[in-house]
Scaffold this active site. Structure first.
Site, PDB file in Angstrom:
ATOM      1  N   SER A  85       0.795  -1.245   0.000  1.00  0.00           N
ATOM      2  CA  SER A  85       0.000   0.000   0.000  1.00  0.00           C
ATOM      3  C   SER A  85       0.819   1.281   0.000  1.00  0.00           C
ATOM      4  O   SER A  85       0.255   2.356  -0.223  1.00  0.00           O
ATOM      5  CB  SER A  85      -0.910   0.027   1.220  1.00  0.00           C
ATOM      6  OG  SER A  85      -2.181  -0.377   0.839  1.00  0.00           O
ATOM      7  N   LYS A  87       0.596   3.486  -2.874  1.00  0.00           N
ATOM      8  CA  LYS A  87      -0.539   4.424  -3.013  1.00  0.00           C
ATOM      9  C   LYS A  87      -0.056   5.871  -2.868  1.00  0.00           C
ATOM     10  O   LYS A  87      -0.626   6.790  -3.447  1.00  0.00           O
ATOM     11  CB  LYS A  87      -1.628   4.087  -1.979  1.00  0.00           C
ATOM     12  CG  LYS A  87      -2.294   2.711  -2.230  1.00  0.00           C
ATOM     13  CD  LYS A  87      -3.249   2.323  -1.122  1.00  0.00           C
ATOM     14  CE  LYS A  87      -4.161   1.172  -1.479  1.00  0.00           C
ATOM     15  NZ  LYS A  87      -3.839  -0.138  -0.986  1.00  0.00           N
ATOM     16  N   TYR A 123      -2.235  -1.719 -10.889  1.00  0.00           N
ATOM     17  CA  TYR A 123      -2.289  -1.580  -9.420  1.00  0.00           C
ATOM     18  C   TYR A 123      -1.554  -2.750  -8.741  1.00  0.00           C
ATOM     19  O   TYR A 123      -0.736  -2.547  -7.844  1.00  0.00           O
ATOM     20  CB  TYR A 123      -3.760  -1.512  -8.981  1.00  0.00           C
ATOM     21  CG  TYR A 123      -3.971  -1.640  -7.492  1.00  0.00           C
ATOM     22  CD1 TYR A 123      -3.842  -0.544  -6.647  1.00  0.00           C
ATOM     23  CD2 TYR A 123      -4.299  -2.878  -6.925  1.00  0.00           C
ATOM     24  CE1 TYR A 123      -4.024  -0.681  -5.268  1.00  0.00           C
ATOM     25  CE2 TYR A 123      -4.475  -3.017  -5.556  1.00  0.00           C
ATOM     26  CZ  TYR A 123      -4.336  -1.919  -4.737  1.00  0.00           C
ATOM     27  OH  TYR A 123      -4.505  -2.065  -3.381  1.00  0.00           O
ATOM     28  N   TYR A 143      -4.111   2.817   7.915  1.00  0.00           N
ATOM     29  CA  TYR A 143      -5.346   2.015   7.923  1.00  0.00           C
ATOM     30  C   TYR A 143      -6.300   2.541   8.995  1.00  0.00           C
ATOM     31  O   TYR A 143      -6.339   3.729   9.283  1.00  0.00           O
ATOM     32  CB  TYR A 143      -5.041   0.524   8.138  1.00  0.00           C
ATOM     33  CG  TYR A 143      -4.095  -0.056   7.113  1.00  0.00           C
ATOM     34  CD1 TYR A 143      -4.457  -0.110   5.766  1.00  0.00           C
ATOM     35  CD2 TYR A 143      -2.852  -0.541   7.484  1.00  0.00           C
ATOM     36  CE1 TYR A 143      -3.608  -0.654   4.828  1.00  0.00           C
ATOM     37  CE2 TYR A 143      -1.995  -1.096   6.543  1.00  0.00           C
ATOM     38  CZ  TYR A 143      -2.371  -1.146   5.214  1.00  0.00           C
ATOM     39  OH  TYR A 143      -1.537  -1.674   4.285  1.00  0.00           O
TER      40      TYR A 143
END
Ligand code: GLU
Length: 320
Positions: free
Chosen positions: A79, A82, A203, A255
């Site tokens: 992640s 991102k 992705y 998160y």
């Protein structure tokens, strides 16, 4: 959990030697935590990581490094990609274009949740949940191919050895139905900006790049410096975009623990289920690797280490 307070008038010694000592204590604190978490296993290949591993890499504006533990071990960025995808979208598509396709609100839900996307909004809540990141990648997928995006990642992390981890990519692609579902849901709402399969493939590839704690410290110092590589003086993202990225890291980067991280650590950060965490402090970049994760998906060792460092160096954004 303990509440961290300061003695009246506590002023940290920020000499290099003192920072070294504090990071060394933080490293030991982190190592003690590793048994309290476990590597992610929903992507089967990630379960092979050594849960006892832990490393911290620190880099400052002067180019000085402090490194302890597993700082050269390659693991997938997951992640944390991102952050780089958002940086690319801001740089190449601009602020207005980017944020007319994705919102900037924390969700309080799991990173791969579809709930709010289906019931509350056509646009994903923020670029750091899967739906938002997939949406951001759809803004880039018809502009750049994987190799071009990889070049951008290498620059931002100051690491030319970053490459695709084929095994993780395959494992992720084979088990990534939920992410495909998100892409098709976005398409069904008419908001996805490129073909869903092409978007999700890019992705997955960007999540499957092999980095080290050292590469993440590189990313951290670029963000800490408003988008400038401190070694070359080259700016590759405008400071106002970096401010936006760091604000989102602060509110949504960890998160469903971002609020607690904001209180206890207070440094813009982003984690990934591969065990990586990047932190952009004041003139300091930190990259951490600890694949033992807690329930929320964050490295247990990295949380303990950064809480110690932030407290002793008074790095919390709202310190007074
Ligand atoms: N590739 C992972 C996924 O989409 C990224 C998750 C993460 O690191 O949060 O599930």
């Amino acid at each position: 959990m303990k509440y961290q307070t300061y003695e009246r008038g506590y002023t940290p010694d920020k000499s290099f030697e003192s920072i070294k000592e504090i990071i060394s204590e933080a490293y030991h604190n982190g190592c003690e935590e590793t048994s309290k978490g476990k590597p992610a296993d929903y992507i089967p290949e990630l379960a092979k990581a050594d849960g006892n591993a832990f490393g911290i890499s620190f880099l400052n504006n002067a180019g000085e490094r402090i490194e302890l533990g597993d700082v050269e071990t390659r693991f997938t960025i997951q992640s944390i990609s991102k952050v780089i995808n958002l940086a690319a979208s801001l740089k190449f598509r601009g602020y207005m274009d980017t944020f007319s396709h994705v919102l900037m609100e924390p969700t309080g839900d799991e990173f791969n949740s579809i709930l709010k996307l289906d019931t509350r909004s056509d646009l994903p809540f923020n670029p750091f949940i899967n739906a938002g990141a997939i949406q951001v990648v759809s803004l880039l997928a018809d502009m750049f191919d994987f190799e071009e995006m990889l070049g951008f990642v290498r620059q931002m992390c100051m690491d030319n050895d970053i490459a695709l981890n084929e095994d993780v990519y395959r494992s992720e692609s084979e088990t990534g139905d939920r992410n495909r579902a998100i892409a098709f849901l976005l398409k069904s709402k008419g908001v996805l900006m490129a073909d869903p399969m092409k978007t999700v493939d890019l992705y997955f590839r960007l999540c499957s790049l092999n980095v080290t704690a050292r590469s993440l410290a590189g990313l951290g110092i670029v963000l800490a410096n408003g988008g400038m590589n401190p070694f070359t003086g080259k700016h590759f993202i405008a400071p106002n975009y970096v401010r936006t990225i760091k604000a989102l890291m602060f509110t949504c980067g960890m998160y469903d623990f971002s609020g607690e991280w904001g209180v206890r650590v207070g440094i813009p950060a982003k984690s990934g289920v591969g065990g990586g965490v990047v932190c952009a402090g004041n003139g300091m970049g930190f990259g951490l690797y600890g694949p033992a994760l807690d329930q929320a998906g964050n490295s247990v060792a990295a949380i303990a280490a950064m809480e110690h460092i932030s407290h002793l160096l008074r790095l919390h954004a709202f310190e007074s």
